[in-house]
Design a protein around this motif. Structure first.
Motif, PDB file in Angstrom:
ATOM      1  N   VAL A 142     108.827  70.959  -8.527  1.00 19.29           N
ATOM      2  CA  VAL A 142     108.561  71.672  -7.278  1.00 19.29           C
ATOM      3  C   VAL A 142     107.505  72.754  -7.506  1.00 19.29           C
ATOM      4  N   ILE A 143     106.648  72.939  -6.509  1.00 18.24           N
ATOM      5  CA  ILE A 143     105.694  74.052  -6.505  1.00 18.24           C
ATOM      6  C   ILE A 143     106.150  75.017  -5.415  1.00 18.24           C
ATOM      7  N   THR A 144     106.319  76.270  -5.779  1.00 16.96           N
ATOM      8  CA  THR A 144     106.889  77.224  -4.837  1.00 16.96           C
ATOM      9  C   THR A 144     105.855  77.699  -3.814  1.00 16.96           C
ATOM     10  N   ASN A 145     106.362  78.221  -2.704  1.00  7.93           N
ATOM     11  CA  ASN A 145     105.474  78.780  -1.683  1.00  7.93           C
ATOM     12  C   ASN A 145     104.719  79.994  -2.215  1.00  7.93           C
ATOM     13  N   ASP A 146     105.379  80.791  -3.060  1.00 10.11           N
ATOM     14  CA  ASP A 146     104.692  81.942  -3.659  1.00 10.11           C
ATOM     15  C   ASP A 146     103.535  81.492  -4.533  1.00 10.11           C
ATOM     16  N   GLU A 147     103.729  80.415  -5.288  1.00  9.19           N
ATOM     17  CA  GLU A 147     102.639  79.902  -6.128  1.00  9.19           C
ATOM     18  C   GLU A 147     101.479  79.437  -5.265  1.00  9.19           C
ATOM     19  N   LEU A 148     101.776  78.744  -4.185  1.00 14.59           N
ATOM     20  CA  LEU A 148     100.714  78.287  -3.292  1.00 14.59           C
ATOM     21  C   LEU A 148      99.981  79.471  -2.665  1.00 14.59           C
ATOM     22  N   ALA A 149     100.744  80.460  -2.230  1.00 12.82           N
ATOM     23  CA  ALA A 149     100.131  81.635  -1.596  1.00 12.82           C
ATOM     24  C   ALA A 149      99.270  82.429  -2.572  1.00 12.82           C
ATOM     25  N   ASN A 150      99.676  82.458  -3.827  1.00 12.03           N
ATOM     26  CA  ASN A 150      98.964  83.252  -4.837  1.00 12.03           C
ATOM     27  C   ASN A 150      97.750  82.544  -5.422  1.00 12.03           C
ATOM     28  N   HIS A 151      97.570  81.264  -5.078  1.00  9.89           N
ATOM     29  CA  HIS A 151      96.453  80.505  -5.640  1.00  9.89           C
ATOM     30  C   HIS A 151      95.658  79.848  -4.511  1.00  9.89           C
ATOM     31  N   GLN A 152      95.091  80.700  -3.670  1.00 10.00           N
ATOM     32  CA  GLN A 152      94.213  80.268  -2.590  1.00 10.00           C
ATOM     33  C   GLN A 152      92.784  80.718  -2.887  1.00 10.00           C
ATOM     34  N   PHE A 153      91.817  79.924  -2.437  1.00  7.61           N
ATOM     35  CA  PHE A 153      90.423  80.338  -2.544  1.00  7.61           C
ATOM     36  C   PHE A 153      90.185  81.558  -1.654  1.00  7.61           C
ATOM     37  N   PRO A 154      89.184  82.370  -1.977  1.00  5.78           N
ATOM     38  CA  PRO A 154      88.755  83.389  -1.017  1.00  5.78           C
ATOM     39  C   PRO A 154      88.173  82.712   0.217  1.00  5.78           C
ATOM     40  N   GLU A 155      88.059  83.443   1.305  1.00  9.87           N
ATOM     41  CA  GLU A 155      87.546  82.867   2.555  1.00  9.87           C
ATOM     42  C   GLU A 155      86.179  82.217   2.352  1.00  9.87           C
ATOM     43  N   ARG A 156      85.376  82.786   1.464  1.00 11.20           N
ATOM     44  CA  ARG A 156      84.018  82.301   1.207  1.00 11.20           C
ATOM     45  C   ARG A 156      83.887  81.920  -0.263  1.00 11.20           C
ATOM     46  N   VAL A 157      83.545  80.654  -0.520  1.00 15.20           N
ATOM     47  CA  VAL A 157      83.357  80.178  -1.890  1.00 15.20           C
ATOM     48  C   VAL A 157      81.868  79.870  -2.100  1.00 15.20           C
ATOM     49  N   PRO A 158      81.178  80.600  -2.961  1.00 15.99           N
ATOM     50  CA  PRO A 158      79.764  80.307  -3.218  1.00 15.99           C
ATOM     51  C   PRO A 158      79.587  78.921  -3.830  1.00 15.99           C
ATOM     52  N   THR A 159      78.541  78.231  -3.436  1.00 14.70           N
ATOM     53  CA  THR A 159      78.181  76.942  -4.032  1.00 14.70           C
ATOM     54  C   THR A 159      76.694  76.979  -4.354  1.00 14.70           C
ATOM     55  N   LEU A 160      76.184  75.898  -4.924  1.00 12.55           N
ATOM     56  CA  LEU A 160      74.765  75.837  -5.262  1.00 12.55           C
ATOM     57  C   LEU A 160      73.895  75.843  -4.010  1.00 12.55           C
ATOM     58  N   LYS A 161      74.470  75.424  -2.870  1.00 13.04           N
ATOM     59  CA  LYS A 161      73.735  75.445  -1.608  1.00 13.04           C
ATOM     60  C   LYS A 161      74.382  76.476  -0.693  1.00 13.04           C
ATOM     61  N   LYS A 162      74.738  76.087   0.495  1.00 14.30           N
ATOM     62  CA  LYS A 162      75.361  77.069   1.395  1.00 14.30           C
ATOM     63  C   LYS A 162      76.826  77.269   1.006  1.00 14.30           C
ATOM     64  N   PRO A 163      77.362  78.476   1.231  1.00 16.08           N
ATOM     65  CA  PRO A 163      78.747  78.737   0.859  1.00 16.08           C
ATOM     66  C   PRO A 163      79.724  77.843   1.618  1.00 16.08           C
ATOM     67  N   ALA A 164      80.890  77.631   1.003  1.00 14.70           N
ATOM     68  CA  ALA A 164      81.970  76.893   1.661  1.00 14.70           C
ATOM     69  C   ALA A 164      82.940  77.912   2.257  1.00 14.70           C
TER      70      ALA A 164
END
Length: 229
Positions: A201-223
């Motif tokens: 099982v993966i806990t809800n706390d683990e999921l909540a604590n391992h989210q990307f930031p709203e903006r993820v830089p990439t080689l082109k436009k941010p995600a």
């Protein structure tokens, strides 16, 4: 212990993330965390993510679902995840008509349906895990992957784990089930039988604590995290 993870993206989404607020998952961060919890000596040395493109005509939000998937894949690639695409195939067919849960299916009560099937993913994962194990034999011991971890609850992967266990006894095998806390699911015993360890099982706390930031830089436009996620 140098570890490579192989992730069934379809299984991950519908087993762990669907109907949750955690779809913008920082997969490398979560997997590194789980590996460390299992054994502090574990180190993550690669993630291969296998999925198929969304079909907008069949998706809940149409083209927006496809755009969300594309955005997430760009974020994964920006964080070093190898993404390998299969395909969805849709065909007409027949299936027993659903009446209610108390009424068993009957061949005499069939209806025409569209069948959507994901193609190539299972075989691709199995071959990729096995090829990685073979390649390690040509490397100096200090550079070899010592552990393969499968992120899936699909019992179709059992023969692959069995072959790896038989042919590479020095290779450690783990399974992470993409099962979210609070959602009752059956543990696939055939996978557990051929793995050295299994995270159930993966806990809800683990999921909540391992989210990307709203903006993820990439080689082109941010995600950017999709609005409805």
């Amino acid at each position: 212990m140098r570890t490579a993870c192989f992730v069934d993206g379809y299984n991950l989404f519908y087993g762990l993330l669907a109907n949750s607020p955690y779809k913008w998952l920082n997969l490398p961060s979560l997997l590194a965390h789980i590996l460390h919890v299992e054994d502090p000596a574990n180190t993550l040395h690669g993630i291969s993510f296998f999925t198929s493109g969304v079909k907008p005509a069949l998706a809940t939000r149409g083209i927006a679902s496809q755009h969300a998937q594309d955005t997430y894949i760009r974020a994964l690639k920006a964080k070093g995840v190898e993404v390998l695409m299969g395909l969805h195939q849709i065909e007409s067919g027949k299936a027993p008509r659903f009446i209610d849960k108390k009424t068993p299916p009957s061949r005499a009560e069939q209806v025409e349906i569209w069948k959507l099937e994901e193609k190539q993913t299972d075989v691709h994962i199995a071959i990729s895990m096995y090829r990685l194990a073979v390649r390690q034999m040509t490397l100096p011991e200090e550079k070899r992957i010592q552990q393969i971890v499968l992120v899936s609850a699909d019992t179709d992967m059992t023969p692959a784990l069995r072959a790896l266990r038989d042919d590479f006894p020095e290779l450690r095998l783990g399974v992470i089930l993409p099962h979210r806390e609070g959602v009752k699911r059956t543990v696939p015993g055939s996978l557990k039988q051929h793995a050295h360890w299994m995270r159930h099982v993966i806990t809800n706390d683990e999921l909540a604590n391992h989210q990307f930031p709203e903006r993820v830089p990439t080689l082109k436009k941010p995600a950017y995290k999709p609005d409805y996620w």
